[in-house]
Design a protein around this motif. Structure first.
Motif, PDB file in Angstrom:
ATOM      1  N   THR A  62       0.829  -1.214   0.000  1.00 53.94           N
ATOM      2  CA  THR A  62       0.000   0.000   0.000  1.00 53.94           C
ATOM      3  C   THR A  62       0.862   1.261   0.000  1.00 53.94           C
ATOM      4  O   THR A  62       0.404   2.318  -0.431  1.00 53.94           O
ATOM      5  N   ILE A  65       1.267   3.685  -3.088  1.00 55.28           N
ATOM      6  CA  ILE A  65       0.409   4.847  -3.349  1.00 55.28           C
ATOM      7  C   ILE A  65       1.147   6.127  -2.974  1.00 55.28           C
ATOM      8  O   ILE A  65       1.075   7.123  -3.689  1.00 55.28           O
ATOM      9  N   ALA A  95      -7.698   7.498  -3.678  1.00 61.73           N
ATOM     10  CA  ALA A  95      -7.039   6.516  -4.539  1.00 61.73           C
ATOM     11  C   ALA A  95      -8.115   5.499  -4.896  1.00 61.73           C
ATOM     12  O   ALA A  95      -8.764   4.947  -4.009  1.00 61.73           O
ATOM     13  N   VAL A  98      -7.349   0.739  -7.091  1.00 60.64           N
ATOM     14  CA  VAL A  98      -5.984   0.314  -6.791  1.00 60.64           C
ATOM     15  C   VAL A  98      -5.898  -1.205  -6.803  1.00 60.64           C
ATOM     16  O   VAL A  98      -6.714  -1.888  -6.186  1.00 60.64           O
ATOM     17  N   GLN A  99      -4.923  -1.706  -7.551  1.00 59.48           N
ATOM     18  CA  GLN A  99      -4.636  -3.135  -7.572  1.00 59.48           C
ATOM     19  C   GLN A  99      -3.222  -3.331  -7.056  1.00 59.48           C
ATOM     20  O   GLN A  99      -2.275  -2.745  -7.593  1.00 59.48           O
ATOM     21  N   LEU A 100      -3.104  -4.123  -6.016  1.00 57.41           N
ATOM     22  CA  LEU A 100      -1.799  -4.468  -5.460  1.00 57.41           C
ATOM     23  C   LEU A 100      -1.456  -5.868  -5.946  1.00 57.41           C
ATOM     24  O   LEU A 100      -2.241  -6.796  -5.772  1.00 57.41           O
ATOM     25  N   THR A 131       1.310   3.742 -12.006  1.00 58.94           N
ATOM     26  CA  THR A 131       1.813   2.374 -11.977  1.00 58.94           C
ATOM     27  C   THR A 131       3.153   2.390 -11.265  1.00 58.94           C
ATOM     28  O   THR A 131       4.000   3.227 -11.557  1.00 58.94           O
ATOM     29  N   ALA A 141       1.898  -2.165  -8.171  1.00 60.82           N
ATOM     30  CA  ALA A 141       0.640  -1.507  -7.806  1.00 60.82           C
ATOM     31  C   ALA A 141       0.239  -0.583  -8.937  1.00 60.82           C
ATOM     32  O   ALA A 141       1.095  -0.031  -9.638  1.00 60.82           O
ATOM     33  N   GLU A 142      -1.064  -0.412  -9.107  1.00 62.64           N
ATOM     34  CA  GLU A 142      -1.573   0.513 -10.118  1.00 62.64           C
ATOM     35  C   GLU A 142      -2.943   0.991  -9.695  1.00 62.64           C
ATOM     36  O   GLU A 142      -3.618   0.341  -8.894  1.00 62.64           O
ATOM     37  N   GLY A 143      -3.327   2.132 -10.207  1.00 60.53           N
ATOM     38  CA  GLY A 143      -4.623   2.688  -9.872  1.00 60.53           C
ATOM     39  C   GLY A 143      -4.749   4.114 -10.360  1.00 60.53           C
ATOM     40  O   GLY A 143      -3.994   4.558 -11.225  1.00 60.53           O
ATOM     41  N   ALA A 145      -5.514   8.267  -8.855  1.00 60.69           N
ATOM     42  CA  ALA A 145      -5.479   9.110  -7.660  1.00 60.69           C
ATOM     43  C   ALA A 145      -5.986  10.498  -8.003  1.00 60.69           C
ATOM     44  O   ALA A 145      -5.647  11.042  -9.061  1.00 60.69           O
TER      45      ALA A 145
END
Length: 159
Positions: A62, A65, A95, A98-100, A131, A141-143, A145
Motif C-alpha cells: 500500500t 500509493i 485513490a 488500486v490493484q496491489l 503504476t 501496484a496501479e490505480g 489518484a
C-alpha cells in the motif's frame, strides 16, 4: 516545458527541493523523464530498513500509493516551474481502482519504477493514473489518484 530523453534528470536532493517531503520521507531517488502529461521516477528507499512507512510487518505494498503521490507532486512542481511559477500545495484526496500485485515492497530487489499519467485536471484538482513496477517491469501496484490543490478561495464580495 517538455523534457525529452536527453534532458537533465534530478537526484534525491533535487527532488526534495521541489516537493514538500523532506529527509527520509522523500521516497524518490531519481527523476527519469517527464513531459506535460507524464512523469517517471526511480526509487530505492523501499530497501531501507529505516523507511518511514515501514511497519513491523515490513514495507507493505500500500506504500506504493505514497510513492506515486510523490511523483505526482514532483510533476506539479516541474510543470509550475516550467511556466515560471510555483506549484500550488495539494493533497491526495482519493485513490481508486488500486490493484496491489504483491504484499510487500521491501522484499523486491532493485529499483522501483514510478509512473504517473495526468488524465484530467484544472486549477483545483487533478486526476492521475499511476503504476509502480519492479526492476523487471512487472507491476507492483496501479490505480488512479485524485489530487486536490490548495487554491485560495475568492474573497467575499462586499454587499
Amino acid at each position: 516545458m517538455t523534457q525529452g530523453p536527453n534532458a537533465p534528470t534530478l537526484d534525491h536532493r533535487g527532488i526534495e527541493a521541489l516537493i514538500p517531503h523532506q529527509g527520509r520521507m522523500c521516497l524518490l531517488d531519481g527523476l527519469l523523464s517527464w513531459d506535460a502529461e507524464r512523469i517517471e521516477c526511480r526509487a530505492l528507499s523501499h530497501l531501507d530498513a529505516d523507511n518511514p512507512l515501514r511497519s513491523a510487518s515490513g514495507l507493505l505494498a500500500t506504500a506504493a500509493i505514497e510513492y506515486a503521490a510523490q511523483a505526482m507532486a514532483l510533476h506539479g512542481s516541474l510543470l509550475a516551474q516550467a511556466d515560471g511559477g510555483a506549484a500550488s500545495p495539494g493533497f491526495l484526496a482519493s485513490a481508486r481502482g488500486v490493484q496491489l500485485h504483491r504484499l510487500r515492497l521491501d522484499d523486491l530487489d532493485g529499483p522501483l519504477q514510478v509512473q504517473a499519467l495526468r488524465q484530467a485536471g484544472d486549477a483545483r484538482q487533478i486526476l492521475y493514473a499511476f503504476t509502480v513496477s519492479d526492476a523487471t517491469g512487472a507491476p507492483v501496484a496501479e490505480g488512479r489518484a485524485a489530487v486536490v490543490l490548495d487554491t485560495p478561495l475568492a474573497a467575499p464580495v462586499a454587499p
